[in-house]
Design a protein around this motif. Structure first.
Motif, PDB file in Angstrom:
ATOM      1  N   GLU A   1      -8.752   6.509  -2.614  1.00  0.00           N
ATOM      2  CA  GLU A   1      -9.922   7.301  -2.239  1.00  0.00           C
ATOM      3  C   GLU A   1     -10.836   6.567  -1.259  1.00  0.00           C
ATOM      4  O   GLU A   1     -11.495   7.183  -0.428  1.00  0.00           O
ATOM      5  N   ASP A   2     -10.892   5.253  -1.368  1.00  0.00           N
ATOM      6  CA  ASP A   2     -11.754   4.493  -0.455  1.00  0.00           C
ATOM      7  C   ASP A   2     -10.909   3.896   0.672  1.00  0.00           C
ATOM      8  O   ASP A   2     -10.942   2.697   0.947  1.00  0.00           O
ATOM      9  N   ASP A   3     -10.160   4.762   1.316  1.00  0.00           N
ATOM     10  CA  ASP A   3      -9.189   4.337   2.314  1.00  0.00           C
ATOM     11  C   ASP A   3      -9.831   4.247   3.698  1.00  0.00           C
ATOM     12  O   ASP A   3     -10.917   4.778   3.942  1.00  0.00           O
ATOM     13  N   ALA A   4      -9.149   3.578   4.622  1.00  0.00           N
ATOM     14  CA  ALA A   4      -9.646   3.456   5.995  1.00  0.00           C
ATOM     15  C   ALA A   4      -8.457   3.373   6.944  1.00  0.00           C
ATOM     16  O   ALA A   4      -7.378   2.888   6.583  1.00  0.00           O
ATOM     17  N   SER A   5      -8.666   3.862   8.159  1.00  0.00           N
ATOM     18  CA  SER A   5      -7.629   3.791   9.185  1.00  0.00           C
ATOM     19  C   SER A   5      -7.503   2.363   9.712  1.00  0.00           C
ATOM     20  O   SER A   5      -8.401   1.535   9.532  1.00  0.00           O
ATOM     21  N   VAL A   6      -6.395   2.099  10.373  1.00  0.00           N
ATOM     22  CA  VAL A   6      -6.244   0.820  11.061  1.00  0.00           C
ATOM     23  C   VAL A   6      -7.157   0.829  12.285  1.00  0.00           C
ATOM     24  O   VAL A   6      -7.105   1.755  13.091  1.00  0.00           O
ATOM     25  N   PRO A   7      -8.016  -0.143  12.441  1.00  0.00           N
ATOM     26  CA  PRO A   7      -8.938  -0.143  13.586  1.00  0.00           C
ATOM     27  C   PRO A   7      -8.189  -0.190  14.919  1.00  0.00           C
ATOM     28  O   PRO A   7      -7.124  -0.797  15.027  1.00  0.00           O
ATOM     29  N   TYR A   8      -8.748   0.475  15.905  1.00  0.00           N
ATOM     30  CA  TYR A   8      -8.234   0.328  17.264  1.00  0.00           C
ATOM     31  C   TYR A   8      -9.407   0.025  18.192  1.00  0.00           C
ATOM     32  O   TYR A   8     -10.531   0.452  17.946  1.00  0.00           O
TER      33      TYR A   8
ATOM     34  N   PRO B   1       6.644   5.359   2.568  1.00  0.00           N
ATOM     35  CA  PRO B   1       5.278   5.714   2.978  1.00  0.00           C
ATOM     36  C   PRO B   1       4.996   5.318   4.417  1.00  0.00           C
ATOM     37  O   PRO B   1       5.585   4.370   4.948  1.00  0.00           O
ATOM     38  N   ALA B   2       4.107   6.060   5.046  1.00  0.00           N
ATOM     39  CA  ALA B   2       3.830   5.859   6.465  1.00  0.00           C
ATOM     40  C   ALA B   2       3.259   4.474   6.721  1.00  0.00           C
ATOM     41  O   ALA B   2       2.389   3.984   5.994  1.00  0.00           O
ATOM     42  N   SER B   3       3.760   3.845   7.770  1.00  0.00           N
ATOM     43  CA  SER B   3       3.281   2.534   8.191  1.00  0.00           C
ATOM     44  C   SER B   3       2.730   2.611   9.607  1.00  0.00           C
ATOM     45  O   SER B   3       3.251   3.360  10.443  1.00  0.00           O
ATOM     46  N   VAL B   4       1.694   1.819   9.862  1.00  0.00           N
ATOM     47  CA  VAL B   4       1.180   1.633  11.217  1.00  0.00           C
ATOM     48  C   VAL B   4       1.609   0.245  11.653  1.00  0.00           C
ATOM     49  O   VAL B   4       1.311  -0.750  10.982  1.00  0.00           O
ATOM     50  N   ILE B   5       2.326   0.184  12.780  1.00  0.00           N
ATOM     51  CA  ILE B   5       2.945  -1.069  13.200  1.00  0.00           C
ATOM     52  C   ILE B   5       2.539  -1.392  14.631  1.00  0.00           C
ATOM     53  O   ILE B   5       2.578  -0.523  15.506  1.00  0.00           O
TER      54      ILE B   5
ATOM     55  N   GLN C   1       0.891   3.010   3.896  1.00  0.00           N
ATOM     56  CA  GLN C   1       0.204   3.935   2.999  1.00  0.00           C
ATOM     57  C   GLN C   1       0.376   3.501   1.544  1.00  0.00           C
ATOM     58  O   GLN C   1       1.485   3.263   1.082  1.00  0.00           O
ATOM     59  N   GLU C   2      -0.731   3.363   0.866  1.00  0.00           N
ATOM     60  CA  GLU C   2      -0.679   2.977  -0.549  1.00  0.00           C
ATOM     61  C   GLU C   2      -0.451   4.201  -1.419  1.00  0.00           C
ATOM     62  O   GLU C   2      -1.072   5.245  -1.222  1.00  0.00           O
ATOM     63  N   VAL C   3       0.445   4.067  -2.361  1.00  0.00           N
ATOM     64  CA  VAL C   3       0.668   5.113  -3.355  1.00  0.00           C
ATOM     65  C   VAL C   3       0.198   4.552  -4.690  1.00  0.00           C
ATOM     66  O   VAL C   3       0.844   3.674  -5.266  1.00  0.00           O
TER      67      VAL C   3
ATOM     68  N   ASN D   1       9.353  16.639  11.635  1.00  0.00           N
ATOM     69  CA  ASN D   1      10.077  15.391  11.407  1.00  0.00           C
ATOM     70  C   ASN D   1      10.038  15.000   9.929  1.00  0.00           C
ATOM     71  O   ASN D   1       9.062  15.281   9.232  1.00  0.00           O
ATOM     72  N   PRO D   2      11.078  14.342   9.445  1.00  0.00           N
ATOM     73  CA  PRO D   2      11.099  13.931   8.037  1.00  0.00           C
ATOM     74  C   PRO D   2      10.124  12.792   7.786  1.00  0.00           C
ATOM     75  O   PRO D   2      10.215  11.739   8.420  1.00  0.00           O
ATOM     76  N   GLY D   3       9.188  13.000   6.901  1.00  0.00           N
ATOM     77  CA  GLY D   3       8.199  11.982   6.589  1.00  0.00           C
ATOM     78  C   GLY D   3       7.859  11.963   5.116  1.00  0.00           C
ATOM     79  O   GLY D   3       8.143  12.908   4.371  1.00  0.00           O
ATOM     80  N   PHE D   4       7.220  10.896   4.703  1.00  0.00           N
ATOM     81  CA  PHE D   4       6.859  10.708   3.301  1.00  0.00           C
ATOM     82  C   PHE D   4       5.675  11.587   2.920  1.00  0.00           C
ATOM     83  O   PHE D   4       4.767  11.821   3.721  1.00  0.00           O
ATOM     84  N   SER D   5       5.691  12.064   1.703  1.00  0.00           N
ATOM     85  CA  SER D   5       4.566  12.824   1.152  1.00  0.00           C
ATOM     86  C   SER D   5       4.328  12.376  -0.279  1.00  0.00           C
ATOM     87  O   SER D   5       5.216  12.501  -1.132  1.00  0.00           O
ATOM     88  N   SER D   6       3.142  11.857  -0.549  1.00  0.00           N
ATOM     89  CA  SER D   6       2.851  11.432  -1.923  1.00  0.00           C
ATOM     90  C   SER D   6       2.710  12.647  -2.840  1.00  0.00           C
ATOM     91  O   SER D   6       3.019  12.569  -4.031  1.00  0.00           O
ATOM     92  N   THR D   7       2.249  13.767  -2.294  1.00  0.00           N
ATOM     93  CA  THR D   7       2.139  14.973  -3.131  1.00  0.00           C
ATOM     94  C   THR D   7       3.525  15.479  -3.525  1.00  0.00           C
ATOM     95  O   THR D   7       3.710  15.995  -4.629  1.00  0.00           O
ATOM     96  N   ARG D   8       4.489  15.324  -2.631  1.00  0.00           N
ATOM     97  CA  ARG D   8       5.845  15.817  -2.923  1.00  0.00           C
ATOM     98  C   ARG D   8       6.464  15.102  -4.120  1.00  0.00           C
ATOM     99  O   ARG D   8       7.364  15.640  -4.790  1.00  0.00           O
TER     100      ARG D   8
END
Length: 686
Positions: free
Chosen positions: A74-81, A389-393, A408-410, A466-473
Motif C-alpha cells: 500500500e505504501d508503494d512508490a515508482s522507480v524514480p526517473y 512479477p513486473a520488474s523495472v530494469i 513488484q512485491e507480492v 501481452n502476457p504479464g503478471f497479475s497479483s489479483t489473478r
C-alpha cells in the motif's frame, strides 16, 4: 446460482431502423435517452436485481477484495526517473486510493516536493482522475487535466510550483494533456468536440491571458481523424499529429518559436502510417512506406522532410514487426516482435554495436519504459511474465550490464513464482492458421478436463495484449483456475498481417479464433464446457457477445465488461464518440457491403431464441466509448429471447465511465464482483 427474484423486464417500444432497404426492429431504442427517468429506473432495477441475486456472495466478495488488497504494497512508490534536473517519483500511502506525484531536485536525498496529492484533490468526488502532468522547461509550472465524471472530458489547469498555487485559469473539454513551448509561457493543448468527444482542435494558450481568447492553431476537419500535440525528446520541436486507423500526418514547429507557424512534415496519404522523432540534424521515421507491412525505420534531413527524401535505416523484414523506437545520444533502441515475442534491440549510431537484450522465457513481455533523458547510456525497460512479477530494469548499453531497480512485491507469504507454470500452446483455427495461447496455472493440478478455465482476449485495433503478471489473478489460480490469454487475429501478436486478417470484412476471424482456441483447450483436457469461462471488455466485450451467439454451448459463464455489442446502430450514428474515426476498423455501414457484414455478427442484432451461458454484464453510466445503452439493450433482448434457465446479471456503475471506478481499491471491488460470479458458478464458496 439459482433463480430467485424475478429479473427486470424492460418495456418495449417499437422502433425501426431502415438502411439499404433493410429494416431492423429495435424495441429497446428508448434506452438511449440519457437522464430519462424511465432509463434511470430500469438501470436501478437491474442493479437491485444484481444485489439480490448475489447477496449470498456478499461475504465472498468482501473476502476476495481483502485477499487481493492484502497482496498489494500500500505504501508503494515508482522507480524514480530524472528529467531536467529533477527526480520524479509517484508514490502511494497506506489506506489511500490515489497517487501522490512528487519530485526531488538534483539528488534522491533532497527534500521531497509534492506536486499533486490525488487523495486531497479527490475529496468530495465519487470519481477522480488526474492526467497529463507536464512540467515547464524552467521547472516552475505544471499543467494537468482533471476529470471528475469518468467521461474523459478533462479540465486543463496550471499550477505554479514556486508558490504551490493553482492558477485560476480553467480550460474545459480538453484531452487533459498539454505541451510547453521553450519560453515557459506558451502552452499547446487539444480540445474535444462537445458531442462526439473527438479530439479535433489544437489551441495555444499564453499564461495570464483569458483562455476564451486562446488562438486556434489547427483544426482537424476530417471526422475520421483525431489530433494531438507533443514535443520531441530532443526538446527541439513541437509536433502536431493527426491520425486515423490507417493514416497519419505531422506538422512541426521550432519549440523556441511558439509564435511561428507549424510546417507540414509530410502530407497525409491514405494508408501511409508514420511517426517521427528528432536527433541532431535529422528526423527518424517509423513507417509502413513502400508496402513495409511490418514497418521499418527511415531517416531524413530536418530541412527536407517530405517522403521523397526518406532513406532506409532499418529495412523492412517480413517476419519482424517494429513496434517502437527510442533515441539516445549514442544509441537507438528498437522494440521488435518476432513470432509473438517482444525483443529489445540496441544499435549504436556508428553501427559498431547491434545486439538484442537477452530473455529466456517461453512467453513474456518486455518493453522500454520511462526514458525521458537523451544524453544517457541507460535504457530502462520493464519485464514480466505470467508467473514473474513486473520488474523495472536499467540496462547499460555500453557495458551490457543490467540492474533490477525494482520487482513488484507480492505481500503474500505463500507466494512463490516457482509454484506456477506458464507455457504457450498453438490452437488450429478452422482456416488452417495456428493461434498462440499463453497459459498459466498452479503446479499440481490434474489436466483431466475438470479444471475451471478463464479465457481472455481482445482482438481489435491491432492492440496486442501481452502476457504479464497479475497479483489479483492469483485469487483464481490458487483456487484451481487455469488462465488462458488467446492471441487471436485482430491484434498484432504475429505481426501486422495478424491485425489485417481480423478487421473489416475479415472481422469474424477474431470470433472464430477465440472459439477454436476454446475447443483446443477442451481437447487438451485443460477444461470442459461445464467449467469453461470467457471474459472480454469493450471491443473484447463485442468478442464475447459474438462468441455466445455463435458457440454458447462451449461456456458455462461469461463476463462482458462495457461491451460494444450494438455495432450496426453505433457505427451508423456519427454523433456518438469514436464512431467516424473507426470506419477503417469496422467498415462504414453506409456502404451496403459493410452494413451486411456487420449485421451478420453484431451481438445485439443476432440474439436469438437459444440457450445462453450464465452471464455477468457490466457498464459505466458515463462511459464515453461504449455508451451504457448498448449493454442495457443487449441484456433486455437476451432476457426476452433466451430459452434457458441460466442467469443474466447486469450492473451499471452510475458514477463511472469506460474504465470503471477510480482509485486503486475501488477498482479491486469490481474485480472481486467478477471473481465471485465465477467462483459461485463453480461452487467455490471461499
Amino acid at each position: 446460482m439459482k433463480e430467485g427474484p424475478i429479473p427486470p423486464i424492460a418495456k418495449k417500444e417499437s422502433y425501426t431502423h431502415t438502411m439499404h432497404g433493410d429494416q431492423r426492429e429495435d424495441d429497446y431504442f428508448w434506452m438511449r435517452k440519457r437522464d430519462d427517468s424511465a432509463v434511470i429506473g430500469y438501470l436501478e432495477k437491474e442493479n437491485a436485481y444484481y444485489d439480490k441475486m448475489t447477496s449470498h456472495t456478499d461475504q465472498l466478495k468482501k473476502d476476495l477484495f481483502e485477499e487481493m488488497k492484502s497482496r498489494i504494497k500500500e505504501d508503494d512508490a515508482s522507480v524514480p526517473y530524472k528529467y531536467n534536473g529533477y527526480w520524479y517519483i509517484t508514490r502511494y500511502e497506506k489506506g489511500k486510493d490515489y497517487p501522490i506525484y512528487t519530485r526531488k531536485k538534483d539528488s534522491l536525498t533532497a527534500e521531497e516536493e509534492i506536486l499533486f496529492d490525488g487523495n486531497e484533490m479527490a475529496k468530495g468526488q465519487s470519481y477522480f482522475n488526474i492526467t497529463g502532468i507536464s512540467i515547464s522547461p524552467d521547472n516552475s509550472m505544471a499543467s494537468f487535466g482533471i476529470d471528475t465524471v469518468g467521461r474523459r472530458k478533462y479540465t486543463l489547469q496550471v499550477k505554479n510550483l514556486k508558490n504551490n498555487e493553482i492558477l485560476p485559469t480553467k480550460i474545459a473539454l480538453t484531452t487533459g494533456g498539454s505541451t510547453w513551448a521553450n519560453d515557459n509561457k506558451t502552452l499547446f493543448y487539444t480540445r474535444k468536440d462537445e458531442q462526439t468527444l473527438r479530439s479535433n482542435k489544437i489551441y495555444k494558450h499564453r499564461l495570464g491571458e483569458d483562455p476564451e481568447k486562446d488562438q486556434l492553431v489547427f483544426e482537424e476537419k476530417d471526422e475520421t481523424f483525431n489530433t494531438y500535440v507533443y514535443k520531441t525528446k530532443s526538446r527541439k520541436y513541437l509536433v502536431i499529429g493527426t491520425s486515423s486507423t490507417l493514416t497519419t500526418e505531422y506538422q512541426i514547429l521550432d519549440a523556441d518559436q511558439p509564435q511561428g507557424d507549424f510546417n507540414m512534415f509530410h502530407p497525409r496519404e491514405r494508408g501511409l502510417e508514420y511517426s517521427i522523432d528528432h536527433y541532431k540534424d535529422a528526423f527518424y521515421i517509423l513507417t509502413n512506406k513502400d508496402d513495409a507491412v511490418n514497418f521499418k525505420v527511415m531517416t531524413t534531413p530536418v530541412n527536407a522532410t517530405t517522403a521523397d527524401n526518406w532513406k532506409d535505416l532499418v529495412p523492412h523484414r517480413d517476419k519482424v514487426l517494429v513496434e517502437d523506437m527510442e533515441i539516445f545520444k549514442d544509441y537507438y533502441v528498437l522494440s521488435e516482435r518476432i513470432n509473438g515475442l517482444l525483443k529489445i534491440r540496441v544499435r549504436s549510431w556508428d553501427d559498431k554495436e547491434d545486439f538484442y537484450i537477452p530473455f529466456d522465457n517461453e512467453t513474456y513481455t518486455a518493453y522500454t519504459s520511462t526514458n525521458v533523458e537523451f544524453d544517457t547510456s541507460i535504457v530502462r525497460y520493464r519485464y514480466t511474465s505470467l508467473t514473474t512479477p513486473a520488474s523495472v530494469i536499467d540496462f547499460n548499453m555500453k557495458t551490457q550490464e543490467k540492474e533490477v531497480k525494482k520487482e513488484q512485491e507480492v505481500l503474500d507469504p505463500n507466494f512463490d513464482k516457482e509454484n506456477y507454470i506458464s507455457k504457450r500452446v498453438w490452437a488450429p483455427a478452422r482456416d488452417g492458421k495456428m493461434i498462440p495461447i499463453s497459459l498459466v496455472y498452479k503446479k499440481g493440478i490434474m489436466l483431466d478436463g475438470t479444471n475451471p478455465l478463464l479465457q481472455y482476449a481482445y482482438g481489435s485495433y491491432g492492440y496486442t495484449v501481452n502476457p504479464g503478471f497479475s497479483s489479483t489473478r492469483l485469487t483464481l489460480l490458487d483456487r484451481g483456475f487455469v488462465f488462458a490469454l488467446a492471441h487471436i487475429r485482430g491484434g498484432e501478436y504475429l505481426g501486422r498481417e495478424w491485425y489485417e486478417d481480423g478487421k473489416l470484412l475479415k472481422k469474424k476471424n477474431t470470433f472464430t479464433d477465440f472459439i477454436d482456441c476454446s475447443k483446443h483447450l477442451i481437447d487438451l483436457k485443460y477444461t470442459s464446457p461445464e467449467h469453461m469461462y470467457a471474459v472480454g471488455g469493450s471491443a473484447g466485450g463485442l468478442l464475447v457477445g459474438a462468441v455466445v451467439n455463435m458457440a454458447p454451448e462451449l461456456y458455462n459463464g461469461v463476463i462482458a465488461a462495457v461491451p460494444f455489442v450494438d455495432v450496426v446502430s453505433t457505427m451508423l450514428d456519427d454523433s456518438i464518440p469514436l464512431t467516424t474515426g473507426e470506419y477503417d476498423e469496422w467498415g462504414n455501414p453506409n456502404d451496403k457491403e459493410y452494413y451486411d457484414y456487420m449485421k451478420s455478427y453484431s451481438p445485439y442484432d443476432n440474439v436469438s431464441a437459444i440457450s445462453y451461458p450464465n452471464m455477468l454484464v457490466t457498464t459505466g453510466y458515463h462511459d464515453s466509448q461504449v455508451q451504457y445503452w448498448e449493454p442495457a439493450k443487449w441484456v433486455a433482448k437476451l432476457r426476452e429471447l433466451k430459452t434457458d434457465d441460466n442467469i443474466i446479471l447486469f450492473h451499471t456503475n452510475m458514477d463511472a465511465g469506460h474504465s470503471g471506478a477510480s482509485g486503486r481499491f475501488e477498482s479491486l471491488k469490481e474485480t472481486a464482483k467478477d471473481y465471485a460470479f465465477l467462483l459461485d458458478l463453480e461452487g467455490i464458496t471461499k
